[in-house]
Design an enzyme around this catalytic site. Structure first.
Site, PDB file in Angstrom:
ATOM      1  NE  ARG A 124      -1.623  -1.651   3.411  1.00 44.68           N
ATOM      2  CZ  ARG A 124      -2.139  -1.690   4.875  1.00 44.68           C
ATOM      3  NH1 ARG A 124      -2.766  -1.763   5.715  1.00 44.68           N
ATOM      4  NH2 ARG A 124      -1.208  -2.174   5.629  1.00 44.68           N
ATOM      5  CE1 TYR A 170      -0.021 -13.455  11.676  1.00 45.77           C
ATOM      6  CE2 TYR A 170       1.090 -14.825  12.756  1.00 45.77           C
ATOM      7  CZ  TYR A 170       1.170 -14.105  12.150  1.00 45.77           C
ATOM      8  OH  TYR A 170       2.581 -13.879  11.157  1.00 45.77           O
TER       9      TYR A 170
HETATM   10  N1  LIG Z   1       8.295 -11.289  11.613  1.00 47.47           N
HETATM   11  C1  LIG Z   1       7.639 -12.374  11.583  1.00 47.47           C
HETATM   12  O1  LIG Z   1       8.265 -12.643  12.891  1.00 47.47           O
HETATM   13  C2  LIG Z   1       6.967 -13.126  11.001  1.00 47.47           C
HETATM   14  C3  LIG Z   1       7.066 -14.217  11.230  1.00 47.47           C
HETATM   15  C4  LIG Z   1       6.321 -15.502  10.485  1.00 47.47           C
HETATM   16  C5  LIG Z   1       5.633 -15.168   9.763  1.00 47.47           C
HETATM   17  N2  LIG Z   1       5.507 -13.916   8.993  1.00 47.47           N
HETATM   18  C6  LIG Z   1       4.622 -13.229   7.916  1.00 47.47           C
HETATM   19  O2  LIG Z   1       5.009 -12.832   6.917  1.00 47.47           O
HETATM   20  C7  LIG Z   1       4.805 -11.974   6.237  1.00 47.47           C
HETATM   21  C8  LIG Z   1       5.688  -9.992   6.382  1.00 47.47           C
HETATM   22  O3  LIG Z   1       5.861  -9.724   7.303  1.00 47.47           O
HETATM   23  P1  LIG Z   1       6.958  -9.196   8.037  1.00 47.47           P
HETATM   24  O4  LIG Z   1       7.275  -9.741   9.603  1.00 47.47           O
HETATM   25  O5  LIG Z   1       7.737  -8.556   6.765  1.00 47.47           O
HETATM   26  O6  LIG Z   1       5.517  -7.288   8.558  1.00 47.47           O
HETATM   27  P2  LIG Z   1       6.187  -5.917   8.455  1.00 47.47           P
HETATM   28  O7  LIG Z   1       7.397  -6.106   8.045  1.00 47.47           O
HETATM   29  O8  LIG Z   1       5.538  -5.640   8.722  1.00 47.47           O
HETATM   30  O9  LIG Z   1       5.595  -6.286   6.048  1.00 47.47           O
HETATM   31  C9  LIG Z   1       3.916  -6.694   6.231  1.00 47.47           C
HETATM   32  C10 LIG Z   1       3.892  -6.184   4.829  1.00 47.47           C
HETATM   33  O10 LIG Z   1       2.764  -6.764   4.526  1.00 47.47           O
HETATM   34  C11 LIG Z   1       2.036  -5.534   3.515  1.00 47.47           C
HETATM   35  N3  LIG Z   1       0.802  -5.444   3.778  1.00 47.47           N
HETATM   36  C12 LIG Z   1       0.231  -5.456   4.937  1.00 47.47           C
HETATM   37  N4  LIG Z   1      -1.326  -5.278   4.634  1.00 47.47           N
HETATM   38  C13 LIG Z   1      -1.544  -4.728   3.636  1.00 47.47           C
HETATM   39  C14 LIG Z   1      -2.449  -5.055   2.819  1.00 47.47           C
HETATM   40  N5  LIG Z   1      -3.774  -4.727   3.220  1.00 47.47           N
HETATM   41  N6  LIG Z   1      -2.298  -4.916   1.295  1.00 47.47           N
HETATM   42  C15 LIG Z   1      -1.150  -5.112   1.045  1.00 47.47           C
HETATM   43  N7  LIG Z   1       0.055  -4.998   1.630  1.00 47.47           N
HETATM   44  C16 LIG Z   1       0.000  -5.504   2.870  1.00 47.47           C
HETATM   45  C17 LIG Z   1       2.677  -3.830   4.056  1.00 47.47           C
HETATM   46  O11 LIG Z   1       3.218  -2.908   3.268  1.00 47.47           O
HETATM   47  P3  LIG Z   1       2.093  -1.944   3.303  1.00 47.47           P
HETATM   48  O12 LIG Z   1       1.778  -1.681   4.937  1.00 47.47           O
HETATM   49  O13 LIG Z   1       2.508  -0.525   2.363  1.00 47.47           O
HETATM   50  O14 LIG Z   1       0.219  -2.341   2.550  1.00 47.47           O
HETATM   51  C18 LIG Z   1       4.846  -4.380   4.121  1.00 47.47           C
HETATM   52  O15 LIG Z   1       5.240  -4.487   3.632  1.00 47.47           O
HETATM   53  C19 LIG Z   1       3.621 -11.749   7.089  1.00 47.47           C
HETATM   54  O16 LIG Z   1       2.077 -12.571   6.194  1.00 47.47           O
HETATM   55  C20 LIG Z   1       3.986 -12.281   8.557  1.00 47.47           C
HETATM   56  O17 LIG Z   1       2.548 -13.355   8.933  1.00 47.47           O
HETATM   57  C21 LIG Z   1       5.873 -12.606   9.800  1.00 47.47           C
END
Ligand SMILES: NC(=O)c1ccc[n+]([C@@H]2O[C@H](COP(=O)([O-])OP(=O)(O)OC[C@H]3O[C@@H](n4cnc5c(N)ncnc54)[C@H](OP(=O)(O)O)[C@@H]3O)[C@@H](O)[C@H]2O)c1
Length: 258
Positions: free
Chosen positions: A38, A157
């Site tokens: 976004r 979640y």
């Molecule tokens: N960090 C952890 O510990 C962890 C562990 C396991 C899995 N994950 C998974 O990894 C994935 C990425 O998370 P992250 O840790 O990299 O978190 P992050 O740094 O908060 O990044 C999340 C990304 O998703 C985008 N996003 C969120 N809502 C969106 C929407 N409605 N439409 C389009 N883009 C959207 C955000 O961009 P905008 O805000 O610019 O849209 C951002 O680029 C997620 O699916 C999360 O559940 C994370």
């Protein structure tokens, strides 16, 4: 051996964290990119940087994965440009809050379910048919260890990430007989903006999530995605759990000095 160079990957959630790292890693392998998230400025800056430093074609689409119409417009635009998606990385996702179900916030629930589950499905329904038609492609979900095991107050979640794991397995079955590969990469704790988003901008609380141990970096997760997508066409990793060495299951984490 580099089997990725010259392919095109679409990465959702590419403006931060794991998605941004995946974009950087794949660009380094010579993969052309379509980046979605976004936040327009971040996305466009990343696209400009990778396009100029890595010599790959990068396009950026500021769009919400919950917006069916918006995703449809992206798909039509890509088609009109003759862009074919070889690798779809369904990464965009978030957690909101950490409360019991009986005290939970319904708006946060909507956000998680609509993004993590329905957003993933919208992307699949939009981009998988062309992969089936071409009889090649690779869908990579970013699931979570939270999709294997529930932790206290993780409830909704957890439910969304259990759903992603089910969708990953279901898609693999639905695509039997095709050469389209389906993978879920399921990380443990990764230091990104994830916790800050979960705690609605409370940076101190978010920082405490990663104190006293070494979490995964987004680049660690991107490495695993580069690995599975670079395997020969006849090899498919269905599900890969990747944890920091200090983390042994979804809630057992060895921390020192905290
Ligand atoms: N960090 C952890 O510990 C962890 C562990 C396991 C899995 N994950 C998974 O990894 C994935 C990425 O998370 P992250 O840790 O990299 O978190 P992050 O740094 O908060 O990044 C999340 C990304 O998703 C985008 N996003 C969120 N809502 C969106 C929407 N409605 N439409 C389009 N883009 C959207 C955000 O961009 P905008 O805000 O610019 O849209 C951002 O680029 C997620 O699916 C999360 O559940 C994370």
């Amino acid at each position: 051996m580099n089997r990725l160079s010259g392919k095109t990957a679409l990465v959702t959630g590419a403006s931060a964290g794991i998605g941004e790292a995946v974009a950087r890693r794949l660009a380094a392998e010579g993969v052309h990119l379509v980046l979605l998230a976004r936040r327009r400025e971040r996305l466009e800056a990343l696209a400009a940087e990778l396009g100029s430093t890595r010599g790959v074609r990068v396009s950026a689409y500021p769009v919400d994965v919950r917006d069916r119409g918006g995703i449809q417009i992206v798909a039509q635009h890509l088609e009109s440009q003759g862009v074919e998606i070889d690798i779809l990385v369904n990464n965009a996702g978030l957690a909101r809050g950490l409360e019991t179900i009986q005290e939970g916030d319904l708006d946060g629930w909507d956000e998680m379910i609509d993004t993590n589950v329905k957003g993933v499905l919208i992307m699949l329904r939009t981009f998988v048919p062309a992969m089936v038609k071409r009889n090649r492609g690779h869908v990579v979900h970013v699931g979570s260890i939270a999709g294997h095991q529930v932790y206290p107050k993780g409830n909704i979640y957890n439910a969304t990430k259990f759903a992603v794991r089910a969708i990953n397995e279901a898609l693999a079955l639905d695509l039997v007989g095709t050469k389209v590969r389906v993978t879920s990469i399921d990380p443990g704790l990764v230091e990104t903006e994830f916790s800050e988003v979960r705690y609605y901008g409370d940076a101190d609380r978010a920082e405490r999530t990663y104190a006293g141990y070494t979490p995964l970096s987004p680049a660690d997760v991107a490495d695993t995605i580069a690995y599975v997508t670079n395997l020969p066409d006849h090899v498919n990793v269905l599900d890969l759990v990747v944890l920091p060495t200090d983390q042994r299951n979804v809630y057992v984490v060895h921390k020192e000095g905290v």
